[in-house]
Write an enzyme that holds these catalytic residues in place. Structure first.
Site, PDB file in Angstrom:
ATOM      1  N   SER A  99      30.856  39.394  36.146  1.00  0.00           N
ATOM      2  CA  SER A  99      32.350  39.379  36.119  1.00  0.00           C
ATOM      3  C   SER A  99      33.642  39.544  37.303  1.00  0.00           C
ATOM      4  O   SER A  99      32.592  38.068  38.497  1.00  0.00           O
ATOM      5  CB  SER A  99      32.713  39.820  34.867  1.00  0.00           C
ATOM      6  OG  SER A  99      34.529  39.074  34.693  1.00  0.00           O
ATOM      7  N   ASP A 238      37.397  33.237  38.091  1.00  0.00           N
ATOM      8  CA  ASP A 238      36.771  35.017  38.562  1.00  0.00           C
ATOM      9  C   ASP A 238      35.379  34.408  38.557  1.00  0.00           C
ATOM     10  O   ASP A 238      35.268  33.362  38.362  1.00  0.00           O
ATOM     11  CB  ASP A 238      36.763  35.906  37.987  1.00  0.00           C
ATOM     12  CG  ASP A 238      36.708  35.450  36.214  1.00  0.00           C
ATOM     13  OD1 ASP A 238      36.069  34.744  35.541  1.00  0.00           O
ATOM     14  OD2 ASP A 238      36.178  36.620  35.520  1.00  0.00           O
ATOM     15  N   ASP A 240      32.377  34.569  36.438  1.00  0.00           N
ATOM     16  CA  ASP A 240      32.212  33.559  35.398  1.00  0.00           C
ATOM     17  C   ASP A 240      32.697  33.145  34.931  1.00  0.00           C
ATOM     18  O   ASP A 240      32.270  32.345  33.592  1.00  0.00           O
ATOM     19  CB  ASP A 240      31.321  35.042  34.590  1.00  0.00           C
ATOM     20  CG  ASP A 240      32.186  35.738  33.690  1.00  0.00           C
ATOM     21  OD1 ASP A 240      33.042  35.620  34.021  1.00  0.00           O
ATOM     22  OD2 ASP A 240      31.884  35.621  32.751  1.00  0.00           O
ATOM     23  N   ASP A 242      35.991  33.217  33.221  1.00  0.00           N
ATOM     24  CA  ASP A 242      36.483  33.190  31.474  1.00  0.00           C
ATOM     25  C   ASP A 242      38.067  32.876  32.028  1.00  0.00           C
ATOM     26  O   ASP A 242      38.751  33.830  31.582  1.00  0.00           O
ATOM     27  CB  ASP A 242      35.490  34.141  30.727  1.00  0.00           C
ATOM     28  CG  ASP A 242      35.428  34.964  31.421  1.00  0.00           C
ATOM     29  OD1 ASP A 242      35.553  35.406  31.934  1.00  0.00           O
ATOM     30  OD2 ASP A 242      35.004  36.055  30.598  1.00  0.00           O
TER      31      ASP A 242
END
Length: 473
Positions: A99, A238, A240, A242
């Site tokens: 992340s 961010d 990834d 999400d």
């Protein structure tokens, strides 16, 4: 390796090789024992752009294949896109991502065929890993059929059905691409709605962008790009994809919980589930009921599940970072929008831009129209976990300890210990101390009537943490 607020996390060097094979195998055994999957079932694997992610992904694919599953390689793509495809296929999945945390760390997010794992699943996976222990485990990398295109196509279709046609026409939107896996899809979706898209800051090396505590360096970039390119907004996510990042026409980032709130009103939510760290003004900013939880998507999902089980409809949730989840089917633009009970950055970004475009207001005016208390948050990085634990134990040990610690700031009126210590001060300001659940970081959240007052309180709070740690050393 440790489960935190969002999946398994650790140093990349520790996760590569045996550890990733171990936890992929443990996950596979848990799926089989719990009845969530059968031998031969498909299991999806996605990843972010970190240098270590391809190797970890290949190791997991090899381990899953040896555990009796049929892995599918979904490539580099946003976590919500992987989760959506998993729900479509009723297949479990793994996302290799750290992340927003530093590039030398990485992690794995696990999904059952019906969505994100819960805390009981985490305990079961950890138990399976412990049972394997130091026994030999094959960590030979594997290959699998690639379905990146289909996974992205499904997510694109979902997001291009949310708004009216050409509803963002006339907006100039910068996309801070850095190294987020959402960068290309986000630009394509915005262009679909007629926005003028300006790519910004693309990087081939990984940049950890925390959308909840936006760094001064990132803010300087945003504030430089906004006037340079005459932008109405700058959006990003961010690592990834999400957690959303939205900055207004001046380059000033909007709070993540405000983005979630805008999404709640866009959807017409009846129930909103959000952590205790989200703005205290949310309850009064809509016609929904609010359920507060601990920090982390598993707790938000548990709260949403309880609401659905109680017969509630139009249930959604969001975290203080803006990641938005849906537990119910909503009707959007006359069409059903299926539930996606995992964090998504696209929905809050689109809802926020639509709020500006449909009212013909600048984003700064949309934000100020909610009249929320001004909130700010930051973190102390590389702050030892042991020191965080000792500080929280000291503050919880006695009211006198908490009062003494905060005496340089203000008196204590009340406190909440749902997740960390959230203190309402005698002057009605709020300060919240909370160790990160997945990194050596100590976080501080504050609320006050005005921006400068909040920023000053945030600096005071971080200063108190530093001073306590220094005195203890």
């Amino acid at each position: 390796m440790k489960f935190g607020t969002s999946g398994l996390r650790g140093l990349s060097i520790d996760l590569m090789g045996r550890a990733s094979a171990l936890y992929a195998t443990a996950f596979a055994r848990h799926l089989l024992k719990s009845g969530h999957a059968q031998p031969g079932d498909l299991i999806l694997v996605g990843r972010d752009f970190r240098d270590s992610s391809p190797a970890i992904s290949a190791t997991c694919i090899g381990a899953l294949k040896r555990a009796g599953f049929t892995p599918i390689d979904c490539g580099t793509l946003p976590t919500p896109a992987l989760a959506l495809y998993g729900l479509e296929l009723k297949a479990a999945s793994l996302m290799i991502t750290g992340s927003h945390i530093p590039a030398d760390r990485n992690g794995i997010k696990f999904y059952r065929p019906d969505g994100e794992i819960d805390k009981q699943d985490e305990l079961a996976i950890s138990a399976e890993a412990a049972a394997i222990g130091d026994a030999d485990i094959d960590d030979t990398p594997g290959e699998a059929e690639n379905r990146t295109a289909r996974t992205e196509e499904l997510f694109f279709e979902r997001n291009t059905g949310l708004l009216p046609a050409d509803s963002l026409s006339g907006l100039s939107v910068g996309v801070y691409q850095h190294s987020t896996v959402a960068r290309d899809l986000l630009g394509l979706v915005l262009a679909h709605y007629g926005a003028r898209v300006v790519p910004l800051g693309r990087s081939e090396s990984f940049i950890p962008v925390d959308t909840e505590a936006v760094s001064p360096d990132t803010i300087r970039l945003l504030k430089g790009w906004a006037p340079e390119h005459r932008l109405d907004a700058i959006v990003s996510a961010d690592g990834d994809g999400d957690r959303p990042l939205v900055a207004d026409e001046t380059g000033e980032p909007l709070r993540g919980d405000l983005l979630g709130l805008i999404a709640a009103n866009f959807l017409g939510a009846d129930v909103v589930v959000t952590p205790v760290t989200s703005n205290s003004g949310i309850e009064a900013a809509g016609t929904y009921s609010v359920i507060r939880t601990r920090v982390g998507s598993p707790y938000v999902i548990a709260g949403m599940d309880e609401a659905v089980a109680a017969g509630k409809a139009n249930v959604m949730g969001f975290e203080a970072n803006g990641g938005t989840l849906t537990a119910s089917r909503f009707i959007v633009e006359g069409e059903p929008l299926r539930a996606l009970p995992t964090r998504d950055s696209f929905l809050p970004i689109l809802a926020t831009l639509y709020a500006a475009a449909s009212t013909k207001q600048p984003l700064s005016a949309v934000a100020s129209g909610y009249s929320l208390p001004f909130a700010a948050a930051d973190r102390l990085e590389n702050f030892p976990v042991e020191t965080s634990a000792a500080l929280m134990a000291y503050l919880r040990a006695a009211d006198a300890n908490l009062a003494t610690f905060l005496a340089p700031v203000a008196g204590v009126a009340s406190k909440s210990d749902i997740d960390g210590l959230r203190v309402t001060l005698s002057d009605r300001r709020i300060i919240h101390f909370r160790p990160s659940g997945n990194a050596p970081e100590m976080r501080c959240y504050v609320e006050a009537a005005g921006e400068q007052e909040a920023k000053a309180l945030l600096e005071q709070g971080l200063g108190l943490i530093r001073a306590w740690a220094a005195a203890r050393a």
